[in-house]
Design a protein around this motif. Structure first.
Motif, PDB file in Angstrom:
ATOM      1  N   VAL A  81       0.854  -1.185   0.000  1.00 47.91           N
ATOM      2  CA  VAL A  81       0.000   0.000   0.000  1.00 47.91           C
ATOM      3  C   VAL A  81       0.889   1.233   0.000  1.00 47.91           C
ATOM      4  N   GLU A  82       0.532   2.199  -0.857  1.00 48.31           N
ATOM      5  CA  GLU A  82       1.239   3.479  -0.882  1.00 48.31           C
ATOM      6  C   GLU A  82       0.418   4.513  -0.108  1.00 48.31           C
ATOM      7  N   PHE A  83       1.103   5.222   0.772  1.00 51.05           N
ATOM      8  CA  PHE A  83       0.451   6.226   1.611  1.00 51.05           C
ATOM      9  C   PHE A  83       1.065   7.596   1.361  1.00 51.05           C
ATOM     10  N   ALA A  84       0.282   8.619   1.644  1.00 48.82           N
ATOM     11  CA  ALA A  84       0.791   9.993   1.677  1.00 48.82           C
ATOM     12  C   ALA A  84       0.642  10.524   3.099  1.00 48.82           C
ATOM     13  N   TYR A  85       1.657  11.207   3.577  1.00 51.98           N
ATOM     14  CA  TYR A  85       1.518  11.859   4.870  1.00 51.98           C
ATOM     15  C   TYR A  85       0.486  12.982   4.770  1.00 51.98           C
ATOM     16  N   THR A  86      -0.173  13.250   5.870  1.00 55.76           N
ATOM     17  CA  THR A  86      -1.218  14.267   5.887  1.00 55.76           C
ATOM     18  C   THR A  86      -0.834  15.410   6.809  1.00 55.76           C
ATOM     19  N   GLU A  87      -1.512  16.515   6.614  1.00 61.66           N
ATOM     20  CA  GLU A  87      -1.361  17.641   7.533  1.00 61.66           C
ATOM     21  C   GLU A  87      -2.676  18.409   7.562  1.00 61.66           C
ATOM     22  N   VAL A  88      -2.871  19.152   8.615  1.00 58.58           N
ATOM     23  CA  VAL A  88      -4.098  19.922   8.769  1.00 58.58           C
ATOM     24  C   VAL A  88      -3.867  21.332   8.235  1.00 58.58           C
ATOM     25  N   GLY A  89      -4.673  21.707   7.221  1.00 59.06           N
ATOM     26  CA  GLY A  89      -4.594  23.037   6.638  1.00 59.06           C
ATOM     27  C   GLY A  89      -5.833  23.842   6.954  1.00 59.06           C
ATOM     28  N   PRO A  90      -5.947  25.014   6.364  1.00 62.78           N
ATOM     29  CA  PRO A  90      -7.114  25.872   6.605  1.00 62.78           C
ATOM     30  C   PRO A  90      -8.443  25.198   6.246  1.00 62.78           C
ATOM     31  N   GLU A  91      -8.411  24.296   5.283  1.00 67.09           N
ATOM     32  CA  GLU A  91      -9.634  23.628   4.847  1.00 67.09           C
ATOM     33  C   GLU A  91      -9.732  22.199   5.372  1.00 67.09           C
ATOM     34  N   GLY A  92      -8.981  21.906   6.408  1.00 65.34           N
ATOM     35  CA  GLY A  92      -9.040  20.583   6.998  1.00 65.34           C
ATOM     36  C   GLY A  92      -7.858  19.717   6.625  1.00 65.34           C
ATOM     37  N   LEU A  93      -8.049  18.422   6.688  1.00 66.84           N
ATOM     38  CA  LEU A  93      -6.967  17.468   6.446  1.00 66.84           C
ATOM     39  C   LEU A  93      -6.625  17.410   4.960  1.00 66.84           C
ATOM     40  N   VAL A  94      -5.359  17.535   4.628  1.00 69.97           N
ATOM     41  CA  VAL A  94      -4.921  17.475   3.232  1.00 69.97           C
ATOM     42  C   VAL A  94      -3.749  16.508   3.115  1.00 69.97           C
ATOM     43  N   LEU A  95      -3.569  15.972   1.906  1.00 72.87           N
ATOM     44  CA  LEU A  95      -2.448  15.092   1.624  1.00 72.87           C
ATOM     45  C   LEU A  95      -1.228  15.919   1.245  1.00 72.87           C
ATOM     46  N   THR A  96      -0.065  15.507   1.715  1.00 76.61           N
ATOM     47  CA  THR A  96       1.180  16.154   1.305  1.00 76.61           C
ATOM     48  C   THR A  96       1.767  15.395   0.114  1.00 76.61           C
ATOM     49  N   ASN A  97       2.873  15.902  -0.391  1.00 76.19           N
ATOM     50  CA  ASN A  97       3.543  15.235  -1.507  1.00 76.19           C
ATOM     51  C   ASN A  97       4.539  14.174  -1.039  1.00 76.19           C
ATOM     52  N   THR A  98       4.661  14.015   0.250  1.00 72.08           N
ATOM     53  CA  THR A  98       5.588  13.023   0.789  1.00 72.08           C
ATOM     54  C   THR A  98       4.866  11.687   0.946  1.00 72.08           C
ATOM     55  N   THR A  99       5.386  10.661   0.306  1.00 68.33           N
ATOM     56  CA  THR A  99       4.727   9.352   0.314  1.00 68.33           C
ATOM     57  C   THR A  99       5.672   8.273   0.826  1.00 68.33           C
ATOM     58  N   PHE A 100       5.082   7.140   1.155  1.00 69.56           N
ATOM     59  CA  PHE A 100       5.864   5.965   1.533  1.00 69.56           C
ATOM     60  C   PHE A 100       5.048   4.716   1.203  1.00 69.56           C
ATOM     61  N   ARG A 101       5.704   3.591   1.163  1.00 71.33           N
ATOM     62  CA  ARG A 101       5.037   2.331   0.845  1.00 71.33           C
ATOM     63  C   ARG A 101       5.273   1.316   1.950  1.00 71.33           C
ATOM     64  N   LEU A 102       4.240   0.515   2.201  1.00 75.19           N
ATOM     65  CA  LEU A 102       4.352  -0.601   3.131  1.00 75.19           C
ATOM     66  C   LEU A 102       4.094  -1.900   2.378  1.00 75.19           C
ATOM     67  N   LYS A 103       4.962  -2.849   2.576  1.00 77.59           N
ATOM     68  CA  LYS A 103       4.757  -4.174   2.004  1.00 77.59           C
ATOM     69  C   LYS A 103       3.544  -4.824   2.661  1.00 77.59           C
ATOM     70  N   ALA A 104       2.713  -5.485   1.877  1.00 79.59           N
ATOM     71  CA  ALA A 104       1.518  -6.134   2.446  1.00 79.59           C
ATOM     72  C   ALA A 104       1.063  -7.266   1.548  1.00 79.59           C
ATOM     73  N   ASP A 105       0.759  -8.406   2.158  1.00 78.55           N
ATOM     74  CA  ASP A 105       0.077  -9.464   1.417  1.00 78.55           C
ATOM     75  C   ASP A 105      -1.364  -9.626   1.900  1.00 78.55           C
ATOM     76  N   GLN A 106      -1.761  -8.786   2.868  1.00 82.91           N
ATOM     77  CA  GLN A 106      -3.137  -8.775   3.352  1.00 82.91           C
ATOM     78  C   GLN A 106      -3.431  -7.378   3.914  1.00 82.91           C
ATOM     79  N   VAL A 107      -4.589  -6.825   3.529  1.00 82.63           N
ATOM     80  CA  VAL A 107      -4.977  -5.486   3.960  1.00 82.63           C
ATOM     81  C   VAL A 107      -6.386  -5.548   4.530  1.00 82.63           C
ATOM     82  N   PHE A 108      -6.579  -4.892   5.674  1.00 80.37           N
ATOM     83  CA  PHE A 108      -7.911  -4.806   6.283  1.00 80.37           C
ATOM     84  C   PHE A 108      -8.355  -3.347   6.333  1.00 80.37           C
ATOM     85  N   LYS A 109      -9.573  -3.104   5.868  1.00 79.52           N
ATOM     86  CA  LYS A 109     -10.172  -1.774   5.899  1.00 79.52           C
ATOM     87  C   LYS A 109     -11.030  -1.646   7.153  1.00 79.52           C
TER      88      LYS A 109
END
Length: 451
Positions: A349-377
């Motif tokens: 799964v690829e994720f983006a770090y988040t931050e709180v801006g004037p309009e609420g939670l936004v995604l930043t351009n900084t990303t990372f990946r986690l290895k996964a063979d099983q994902v739970f929502k």
């Protein structure tokens, strides 16, 4: 041909047989009689006790603890059940660190509260283990009420209505009653079939007819329930699971956490439940924590729980977060999923770090990946649709007062109703209070009709 070393996959039986028993055994275990008295002795028996105010069901906590202290555990159990008929399960699953124990004067003074939850279990077990149900029905009123949903809210409502002398049709979409208590909490919190034992004990009140495998909107229509009953209480929970809205979530081995937890709860042999080597859980509530911890207990090598906001905003209590960390779960906050990686089967799964801006939670351009063979929502649930045209508040049924909906003669409570916390104990309080309002309404109508 692949093997477990080059293609780990999602497989059952990752652990030695003996490990499953110890991993999924009772998390804390009961107090013995001596331990209970020692724990009770620490209570200050506050006159204006903050623990009572913090309890959604308003149990008289100083009273039941004094009853334990003076050698009357069954009387203590009755004090609890008078307010919370599911006090046995709540003693096991309530987030006491943010409710009664969090408000305890001892916690404020010493950082070590009275063990209210474990004392509650001691008292309720004393009553339930005696085999006798402490309540009897009032004379029959001639009224019949439909309760749709046999989870905590529905069970509490049905019991209180039956105790008042009404006949109750209790219906549920699942094969067994119990709702969240039976299907939705970690297996180690209520082992040895406690949820069904509690239901069986509760039904001893009489006057409650149980129907399972019937769903509102499928076998049941709200309009027909209204025609056939004098009142209806809806406690249908939240069957729909929110989507990630991330590319690739349709890949194999991406599952809803609620389904995983339900499968674990119903599995007589935990070694038959498949789990990956690298598991990622997306969410920050109790469901997410339960899925993450149990993945680790099943033998996953790495388990990462990722939540889009910061740690203080997590729905899971600090105690539950610490428990997850103690089992080896890595908790990552301030990150949201961008895409699920893989080619038919999830690989990460690829994720983006988040931050709180004037309009609420936004995604930043900084990303990372986690290895996964099983994902739970585990990012929340919703009503699939409004039953019978009921007014909704967001994704839940609009209610006023003790569960009154926009339709006369229809009440709602528990997770499907707007307002309140999504907790077992809150659902019990809402079911109980709705039952009292239903009873008052029906008896008021009968009184008017008799005049």
């Amino acid at each position: 041909m692949s093997n477990s070393e080059t293609t780990p996959g999602v497989v059952p039986g990752r652990l030695a047989d003996a490990a499953y028993k110890s991993n999924f055994d009772d998390l804390y275990g009961p107090l013995d009689a001596h331990e209970a008295v020692v724990a009770a002795d620490r209570c200050y028996f506050c006159h204006d006790a903050p623990c009572v105010t913090a309890c959604p069901t308003s149990i008289d906590i100083p009273l039941f603890i004094r009853q334990i202290q003076t050698g009357m555990p069954k009387a203590a159990g009755r004090t609890i059940f008078d307010q919370n008929i599911l006090g046995g399960m709540c003693a096991r699953v309530c987030p006491t660190d943010i409710l009664c124990e969090g408000a305890c004067v001892r916690e404020a003074a010493e950082g070590k509260p009275v063990l209210i939850g474990r004392l509650q279990r001691f008292a309720t077990d004393a009553v339930m283990d005696s085999g006798a149900h402490p309540y009897s029905r009032a004379p029959a009123t001639g009224f019949r009420v439909a309760v749709v949903g046999a989870g905590p809210a529905g069970l509490a409502c049905a019991h209180r209505l039956a105790m008042k002398g009404h006949d109750v049709d209790l219906m549920d979409a699942r094969p067994k009653p119990g709702g969240l208590n039976e299907y939705g909490i970690a297996a180690y919190k209520a082992p040895d079939g406690f949820a069904q034992a509690e239901v069986d004990w509760l039904l001893q009140i009489g006057g409650i007819t149980v129907r399972t495998n019937v769903r509102l909107g499928r076998e049941l229509a709200l309009s027909e329930l209204q025609e056939d009953h004098d009142a209806v209480f809806l406690a249908v929970g939240l069957a729909g699971v929110n989507a990630l809205r991330a590319e690739g979530e349709e890949h194999d081995n991406v599952h809803d956490a609620v389904d995983f937890i339900a499968a674990l709860r119903q599995a007589p042999d935990k070694s038959k439940i498949p789990v990956g080597r690298d598991v990622v859980v997306i969410g920050g509530g109790m469901t997410a924590v339960d899925a993450a911890v149990q993945s680790k207990l099943l033998g996953a090598e790495t388990v990462s729980l990722v939540y889009r906001r910061e740690q203080p905003q997590m729905g899971a209590s600090e105690h539950e977060q610490l428990h997850a960390a103690s089992k080896g779960v890595r908790i990552i906050t301030g990150a949201a999923p961008l895409r699920v990686l893989g080619n038919g089967v999830v690989t990460g799964v690829e994720f983006a770090y988040t931050e709180v801006g004037p309009e609420g939670l936004v995604l930043t351009n900084t990303t990372f990946r986690l290895k996964a063979d099983q994902v739970f929502k585990a990012i929340g649930q919703r009503l699939d649709e409004a039953p019978g045209g009921l007014q909704l508040d967001g994704s839940k049924i609009t209610v006023t007062g003790p569960g009154r909906t926009s339709l006369p003669g229809v009440w709602a409570g528990g997770d499907c109703a707007a307002g309140g916390d999504d907790l077992t104990v809150t659902a019990v309080a809402e079911g109980r209070d709705a039952a009292e309002d239903i009873h008052a309404t029906l008896m008021g109508q009968a009184s008017v009709a008799a005049e």
